[in-house]
Design an enzyme around this catalytic site. Structure first.
Site, short mmCIF file in Angstrom:
data_model
loop_
_atom_site.label_atom_id
_atom_site.label_comp_id
_atom_site.label_asym_id
_atom_site.label_seq_id
_atom_site.Cartn_x
_atom_site.Cartn_y
_atom_site.Cartn_z
N GLU A 165 1.01 -1.91 13.03
CA GLU A 165 1.06 -3.38 13.06
C GLU A 165 1.40 -3.91 14.45
OE1 GLU A 165 3.74 -4.20 9.84
OE2 GLU A 165 2.10 -4.24 8.39
N LYS B 153 3.50 1.61 16.16
CA LYS B 153 4.62 1.46 15.22
C LYS B 153 4.69 2.65 14.25
CE LYS B 153 6.29 -1.74 11.66
NZ LYS B 153 5.93 -2.86 10.79
N GLN B 154 3.56 3.06 13.75
CA GLN B 154 3.56 4.10 12.70
C GLN B 154 2.23 4.83 12.70
OE1 GLN B 154 3.52 0.46 10.11
NE2 GLN B 154 3.01 1.97 8.54
N TRP C 10 0.85 -1.22 0.00
CA TRP C 10 0.00 0.00 0.00
C TRP C 10 0.87 1.25 0.00
CZ3 TRP C 10 -1.41 3.34 4.51
CH2 TRP C 10 -0.56 3.16 5.60
N ASP C 11 2.16 1.07 0.26
CA ASP C 11 3.11 2.18 0.26
C ASP C 11 2.97 3.03 -1.01
OD1 ASP C 11 3.89 0.08 1.94
OD2 ASP C 11 6.00 0.62 1.88
#
Ligand code: BGC
Length: 784
Positions: A501, A614-615, A370-371
Site C-alpha cells: 500500500e 510495506k509488505q 482479504w486477510d
C-alpha cells in the site's frame, strides 16, 4: 489503510514484560502503563463473543473497555474529505457491547480499584491450554487492611452463549464488611466512533433477587442482544444469606449483596452470564432465550461448565497444537497465535468472519479483509473439520450479489463482481479511493481460497455448488478491468494498488496482473471440469449465472496469454509495477531507525515516491504459486525485494519467512518467524493496546508448518520437506488432512509421521513416496 503500523526494521528489544512459559502468558507485576496492552494480550473469546481483559471490579486508570459479539456492527457514517462517487455511505464498526463482566467490590465502604488502592502482589495468567484468564493479588484499600483476591473467568467454547466468573476475596488480617455488586452496564461507547454517537439503546431491563437482565439494540443496524446474569455467593463453601439490594438504574442493572467476612475466611461470588442476540433468535424471544441459556449454565455450575469448556480446548489442541522443543520463546509464540485463532473463529456460523483484530480491539472495524482468504483459510483447513474453512468460503458466496452491486457502482456490468476490501455484510466499507477502487487484488485472493480449499480437501463438489458462481463473477470483473495497450501489445491493468500500500495508482502491479490471469485460467479449467464431469450441474451453473460460455469466454484465453508482466531482464526479476525501477533504490537498512515505521514519520507523498515496500507483494504471488517458479527465479526476486521491504504490515514477515526457508536463508527465516509469532507478546510496534494482530496469526502458523515443516498439498497428497532452524531441537505439528489426522515430528536427523486416525496414507517425504498404514507411524532418517 494508513493507520496500520508495522515492524521496526532494526532488531527490537523484547519488552520482557510477560514471562516465557510454554502454555501460558504470565504477568507477575502490575504496571498501569501496560494495562491496555495487557487487556489485549489476555483477551478471551469463543467464536461467538469476545472480551478484552478488563477488570471485573472498578478500575479508574487507563483502560480500553471491550466486549464484542461476532457479526454485530454499527454502520458509522463515513467521514471523508472529498467525496468520490462509489464511496460507501458507512464504515461498519465492531461494537463495544454492554459490559457483562462487571462486579463492583467494596471493602468496609471503600471501592476496590487497583488504580487507587495499594497493591502488594499481582499475578495475571492467560492459560492457553485450558482457555481461561486468572488474576491473583494482595491489596489494601485502607492502611493495614490486607486482602487476597483470586479471580478466574472464561467464555465457554462448549456453550458459546455463556461467560462465567469466579471472584474470591479473603480479608487476611481483619474482619471485613464486603459488598459485591454484580451488574450489567448498557451505558457503553465505542472509542472508534466518527461522530461520537452512542451505538446502542437499552430497550428493556430488569433486576430481581439473584438475577438481572438487559436488552440493548443497535441504532441503524438494528441488532439486539440480551445479557442476563445470575450469581451465587458462598463463604468458606457455605451458601451465604446476605441481604440483597436491587439495582436498576438507567441502563445499569444488578444486585448488591453485603455481609461480614471474618479474618482468614474466603468469600466467593460466581457470576454466570448469557449473551444471545438477534443473529440467532427473533428479537421478541431474546429475553426468554437468554434466560433459558442462563439457567442451563447456572444449573451446571462453575466447575462443570469449566470442565466442558476445558474438554473443548483439549479437542482443539489435539488438532492444532505445535510443539517446538528447545526454544521456549518460539513455543510460547506459536501457541499464543494458535490459541487466539481458535478462540476467534469456531467455524460454526457461515455469517461470521475474522477481523484483523478479532475480539481484541475496535481497530479495523472488526470487518473482513482479504486477510481471511490469503492468510487464514490454510490454518483452519489443516486444523479443523472441513466445514470450518468451508464456512469462510460460503461467507463470500453469500455476499456475491453485493459484490456484483459493488462493481456496478464503479461502472462494471453483466454480473462482474468486485468484492469489498473491507466488509461486514457484503457492502464495501472502505473509503479511501486508492484502496476502495484500486486494491482490487482482493478479488484474486477470494478466487485463490476456492482453489486452496479444493486442492486441500479434494472436494470438487464445492466448485459445482458454489465455487464457480464466484469464479465466473470475478473473472467477468477481470475481463472488464483489463484493457489492450497498443503500445505494449499486451493486456494491461492500470491504476491499481497492490498489496504494497506504499504505492498507489500504479500500472501493471505484477501481483494483481498475476491474480487476474490466474483467475481467468482457473475459471476456464473449472468450467471445463464441470462440463466433462457433471453436464446437468454444468447447465445449472450456466443458467443461474446467466453465463453464455462461448460469448463470454471469447477473449479470456487471449488475456491469459497476453497479460502484461513487468520484468527486468537485467536483474532477472518481476517488477512490482511498470515504474518501480524509476524510483531511487534504497534498502531498508539505509533507513534511520528513528524514522521507522515510515507510515508514522514520513509524509504520504514521500512514502509513495520511495521504493520502500510495506509488505510482500511480488513475493506474495510467488508464495501462492511457487510451483510455477524455479529456485533461481524465487531467489532472484527474494534477494531483490526482501532488502527493500519494511514489513510495516503484520501480514508480511510470514511470507518472507517461508520463502527464506525455501532458499536456505536460515537466519532470516528464523528472525522473521520470531517477529511474526511474538509480534504482540513483545509488542514490536508499541500498539498492542489497540488489539492483537489476529489475521497475521494465520501467517505465523503458515511460517511454521509451510516454512520449517515444509508442508504442502500437491496432486492430492501431502508433501513434506522439513528444514528446522538450528535453535530448535524438534518440531511436532498436527494436521487434519481429508480423512486423516496426522502428527508429524521432525528433529535434526529424523522425521516421524504418525497416522493417528484415518485410512492408509501416502505421503511424499523429501521427494520419496512413503505409505503409512492406519494407526501406525513411519520413521525416516534425514539430513536437516
Ligand atoms: C494491510 C492490508 C491488510 C489490512 C488489514 C493493512 O495494513 O496493508 O493488506 O488487509 O492491514 O490487516
Amino acid at each position: 489503510m494508513k493507520w496500520s503500523v508495522g515492524f521496526h526494521r532494526k532488531e527490537k528489544k523484547m519488552n520482557n514484560h510477560y514471562k516465557v512459559n510454554e502454555w501460558s502468558v504470565i504477568e507477575e507485576a502490575f504496571h498501569p502503563e501496560m494495562q491496555e496492552a495487557s487487556e489485549s494480550i489476555f483477551s478471551l473469546g469463543n467464536g461467538r463473543m469476545g472480551q478484552r481483559a478488563n477488570f471485573e471490579e472498578a478500575y479508574s486508570g487507563a483502560s480500553l473497555q471491550g466486549s464484542y459479539i461476532a457479526g454485530i456492527y454499527y454502520p458509522d457514517k463515513t467521514r471523508v474529505g472529498w467525496w468520490k462517487n462509489g464511496y460507501p455511505e458507512f464504515f461498519a464498526k465492531v461494537l463495544n457491547s454492554p459490559n457483562w463482566i462487571g462486579i463492583c467490590v467494596e471493602i468496609d465502604g471503600h471501592k476496590l480499584d487497583l488504580h487507587t488502592c495499594t497493591l502488594h502482589s499481582f499475578r495475571r495468567e492467560l492459560n492457553m491450554k485450558h482457555g481461561f484468564l486468572s488474576r491473583s493479588f494482595t491489596v489494601s484499600c485502607e492502611e493495614g487492611k490486607m486482602l487476597e483476591v483470586n479471580v478466574m473467568r472464561f467464555l465457554s467454547i462448549a456453550d458459546d452463549e455463556i461467560g462465567a466468573i469466579s471472584y474470591s476475596v479473603k480479608p487476611i488480617n481483619f474482619d471485613a464488611e464486603i459488598a459485591f455488586t454484580p451488574y450489567i452496564d448498557g451505558n457503553v461507547k465505542n472509542m472508534d466512533s466518527n461522530y461520537d454517537e452512542h451505538f446502542w439503546d437499552v430497550i428493556d431491563s430488569g433486576a430481581k433477587e439473584g438475577s438481572a437482565f438487559l436488552i440493548s439494540k443497535t441504532r441503524k443496524s438494528e441488532f439486539s442482544a440480551s445479557f442476563a446474569m445470575k450469581y451465587e455467593v458462598s463463604i468458606d463453601g457455605e451458601q451465604s444469606d446476605w441481604p440483597v439490594e436491587l439495582i436498576h438504574n438507567q441502563g445499569f442493572v444488578g444486585n448488591k449483596v453485603k455481609g461480614r467476612v471474618l479474618k482468614g475466611k474466603e468469600v466467593i461470588i460466581y457470576k454466570y452470564v448469557s449473551v444471545v442476540s438477534s443473529m440467532n433468535y427473533p428479537e421478541k424471544d431474546l429475553l426468554e432465550s437468554g434466560k433459558k441459556s442462563l439457567e442451563r449454565a447456572f444449573n451446571l455450575k462453575f466447575d462443570t461448565l469449566f470442565k466442558n469448556h476445558q474438554e473443548h480446548w483439549e479437542e482443539n489442541w489435539s488438532r492444532s497444537d505445535i510443539i517446538i522443543d528447545g526454544d521456549p520463546l518460539a513455543q510460547q509464540g506459536i501457541r499464543f497465535n494458535i490459541f487466539h485463532l481458535n478462540q476467534t473463529y469456531s467455524g460454526r456460523d457461515e455469517r461470521l468472519n475474522i477481523g484483523p483484530k478479532g475480539f481484541t480491539g475496535e481497530k479495523y472495524g472488526g470487518s473482513t479483509y482479504w486477510d481471511t482468504e490469503a492468510y487464514l483459510v490454510s490454518f483452519y483447513l489443516s486444523t479443523a473439520n472441513e466445514d470450518v474453512a468451508r464456512n469462510l468460503l460460503i461467507y463470500r458466496h453469500k455476499h456475491l450479489q453485493r459484490a456484483i452491486e459493488n462493481a456496478e457502482k464503479l461502472g462494471f456490468k453483466d454480473g462482474a463482481a468486485l468484492y469489498p476490501m473491507v466488509t461486514m455484510d457484503g457492502q464495501e466499507c472502505h473509503n479511501e479511493w486508492e484502496i476502495t477502487f484500486e486494491e482490487i487484488h482482493r478479488n484474486g485472493a477470494i478466487a485463490y481460497a476456492i482453489y486452496n480449499y479444493i486442492r486441500y480437501t479434494g472436494n470438487k463438489d464445492y466448485l459445482l455448488d458454489y465455487g464457480l458462481d464466484v469464479l465466473i463473477a470475478i473473472s467477468r470483473f477481470w475481463k472488464q478491468r483489463v484493457n489492450w495497450s497498443d503500445v505494449k501489445g499486451k493486456y494491461v491493468i492500470l491504476g491499481v494498488t497492490g498489496p504494497n500500500e506504499y504505492e498507489n495508482n500504479v500500472n501493471n502491479n505484477w501481483y494483481t496482473n498475476l491474480m487476474a490471469q490466474w483467475t481467468l485460467k482457473y475459471t476456464m479449467e473449472s468450467l471445463e471440469y464441470a462440463k466433462n464431469n457433471d453436464a446437468f450441474r454444468f447447465k445449472e451453473i450456466l443458467s443461474r449465472n446467466n453465463f453464455n460460455e462461448k460469448k463470454e469466454i471469447d477473449n479470456w484465453s487471449d488475456i491469459v496469454e497476453n497479460m502484461c508482466f513487468p520484468h527486468s531482464e537485467e536483474k532477472n526479476i518481476f517488477l512490482q509495477q511498470d515504474g518501480y525501477l524509476d524510483k531511487e533504490q534504497r534498502f531498508a537498512s539505509d533507513l534511520d531507525p528513528s524514522e521507522s515505521p515510515i507510515n508514522q514519520h514520513w509524509s504520504w507523498d514521500r512514502i509513495l515516491r520511495s521504493c520502500y515496500i510495506k509488505q510482500a507483494d511480488v513475493l506474495q504471488g510467488i508464495y501462492f504459486f511457487e510451483e510455477d517458479y524455479d529456485l533461481e527465479t524465487i531467489k532472484a526476486n527474494y534477494d531483490f525485494y526482501e532488502p527493500r521491504t519494511l514489513h510495516e504490515s503484520s501480514l508480511s514477515p510470514c511470507v518472507h519467512s517461508i520463502l527464506a526457508n525455501r532458499l536456505g536463508y536460515d537466519k532470516k527465516a528464523y528472525e522473521l518467524y520470531l517477529r511474526t509469532s511474538r509480534l504482540d507478546i513483545d509488542d514490536y510496534n508499541h500498539e498492542v493496546k489497540e488489539g492483537l494482530h489476529i489475521t497475521s496469526m494465520g501467517g505465523t502458523w503458515m511460517s511454521v508448518v509451510y516454512g520449517f515443516g515444509g508442508f504442502r498439498v500437491k496432486d492430492d497428497m501431502i508433501h513434506l520437506n522439513p528444514h528446522l532452524p538450528d535453535q530448535w531441537k524438534s518440531l511436532s505439528f498436527r494436521i487434519v488432512f481429508r480423512k486423516n489426522e496426522i502428527r508429524i515430528h521432525i528433529n535434526g536427523s529424523k522425521v516421524v509421521i504418525e497416522n493417528e486416525k484415518g485410512p492408509r496414507l501416502e505421503i511424499m517425504l523429501k521427494g520419496k513416496n512413503v505409505i503409512i498404514e492406519e494407526k501406525s507411524s513411519f520413521l525416516q532418517n534425514i539430513e536437516n
